[in-house]
Design an enzyme around this catalytic site. Sequence first.
Site, PDB file in Angstrom:
ATOM      1  N   GLU A 134       0.654  -1.449  -0.251  1.00  0.00           N
ATOM      2  CA  GLU A 134      -0.077  -0.216   0.134  1.00  0.00           C
ATOM      3  C   GLU A 134       0.595   1.267  -0.274  1.00  0.00           C
ATOM      4  O   GLU A 134       0.220   1.978  -0.530  1.00  0.00           O
ATOM      5  CB  GLU A 134      -0.804   0.137   0.812  1.00  0.00           C
ATOM      6  CG  GLU A 134      -2.550  -0.957   1.103  1.00  0.00           C
ATOM      7  CD  GLU A 134      -2.844  -0.904  -0.186  1.00  0.00           C
ATOM      8  OE1 GLU A 134      -3.539   0.485  -0.420  1.00  0.00           O
ATOM      9  OE2 GLU A 134      -3.353  -1.392  -0.601  1.00  0.00           O
ATOM     10  N   TYR A 146      -6.459   6.338   5.515  1.00  0.00           N
ATOM     11  CA  TYR A 146      -6.753   5.489   4.343  1.00  0.00           C
ATOM     12  C   TYR A 146      -5.624   3.981   4.482  1.00  0.00           C
ATOM     13  O   TYR A 146      -6.053   2.936   4.324  1.00  0.00           O
ATOM     14  CB  TYR A 146      -6.102   5.828   3.112  1.00  0.00           C
ATOM     15  CG  TYR A 146      -6.525   5.334   1.579  1.00  0.00           C
ATOM     16  CD1 TYR A 146      -6.388   4.500   1.242  1.00  0.00           C
ATOM     17  CD2 TYR A 146      -4.677   4.684   1.339  1.00  0.00           C
ATOM     18  CE1 TYR A 146      -6.416   3.163   0.023  1.00  0.00           C
ATOM     19  CE2 TYR A 146      -4.435   3.507   0.147  1.00  0.00           C
ATOM     20  CZ  TYR A 146      -5.493   2.733  -0.450  1.00  0.00           C
ATOM     21  OH  TYR A 146      -5.608   1.753  -0.718  1.00  0.00           O
ATOM     22  N   ASP A 167     -10.108   4.611  -2.041  1.00  0.00           N
ATOM     23  CA  ASP A 167      -8.124   5.164  -2.789  1.00  0.00           C
ATOM     24  C   ASP A 167      -9.278   5.818  -4.110  1.00  0.00           C
ATOM     25  O   ASP A 167     -10.637   6.233  -4.562  1.00  0.00           O
ATOM     26  CB  ASP A 167      -7.873   4.273  -3.306  1.00  0.00           C
ATOM     27  CG  ASP A 167      -8.088   3.188  -3.834  1.00  0.00           C
ATOM     28  OD1 ASP A 167      -9.701   3.394  -4.484  1.00  0.00           O
ATOM     29  OD2 ASP A 167      -7.400   2.548  -4.969  1.00  0.00           O
TER      30      ASP A 167
END
Length: 350
Positions: free
Chosen positions: A57, A140, A158
């Site tokens: 990520e 996030y 996202d």
Amino acid sequence: MAPPIKPQRPPHSEKNPFRGDIREFRSALTDWFLENGRDLPWRTFPPRDPYSVLVSEIMLQQTQVATVIDYYERWMERFPDIQALAAAPENDVLHAWQGLGYYSRARNLHAAAKLIARDYGGAFPQKAERILALPGVGPYTAAAVATFAFDMPTPPVDANILRVAARLLDYRKPTDSAAGLSHIRDIAQQWQPSAEEGGAGIFNEALMELGALVCTPRTPLCSACPVRIFCRAQEPETLPIKRPRPRKVELEEHCGWIVRDGQVLLEQQTGKRWRGLWRLPLLTEPHSGIPLAALTYPFTHHRVSLSVFPGTTPLFLTENQRWFPFPELEAVPMTAPHRRALRKLLLDKS
Ligand code: SF4
């Protein structure tokens, strides 16, 4: 494993104008994903390793999947787990990251591994607030780790999820405003299966994959979409709506090419931007004339023109300057634009 799907009346309200039955939607999307999802090296089912989720990520922020694959595989070979990364010297970490840019991500990943090794004995924390407290982990990334590794109903919104949600709802307000983003986040949260139902991780991954493969930015493949019966978009290619962008600011960067006895002078950056990485020394005075090498690169909302001119050997080196023999240069952690300029200069020299 998700429990059997039970029929349910479609939720429909001003706050959640979803078209259809959310459970049928989740089921159709997840089935499609299990058949059609890409075989990416960080996607292991089930469960996914939180360290590999975190690495992938963080690499995927600002970088395309196709580029990340090689970096991810090399990184996991070099630092296969939290302990290996925590024990590595910073120079090795920066060198492994070289070319991905935004080096604060590598430093934060390193710091997070050290913290997990020190405070949690190397076991990845599972509580959302502890994941969020790791260096470099924002809402996030914390949501992504929590849902992909621990199946929590925390949608990591996202660009892909945002686009898919805006189109499914035919949401025609800007999504890059705080209010728009918050609205989409609320909606994505309402779509999550409960902890008892399970399957949040796969559902969220499927939402992202739909955005990457089918509900693409310019030409969405609506006729092949597994959830088109749930979609309200009339002109999907016009969504999501964004506010007009500010123009890029142009910057000039003049550096020196200073060589002596088969060595080149580099300087290590000390500021926030690219701290610890080496670069061609910055010239204190702007230079005119034809540069030995020139290139442009983007940096946040700037467009930087890097020009390299012949420089003169200084009488004294500053604390952050050093001579490097040519054969050692490939192993020196450098910013990608300076690496490109250096390679060109070495090629022209040979
Ligand atoms: S039908 Fe088209 S716009 Fe709607 S979710 Fe599917 S691909 Fe996206």
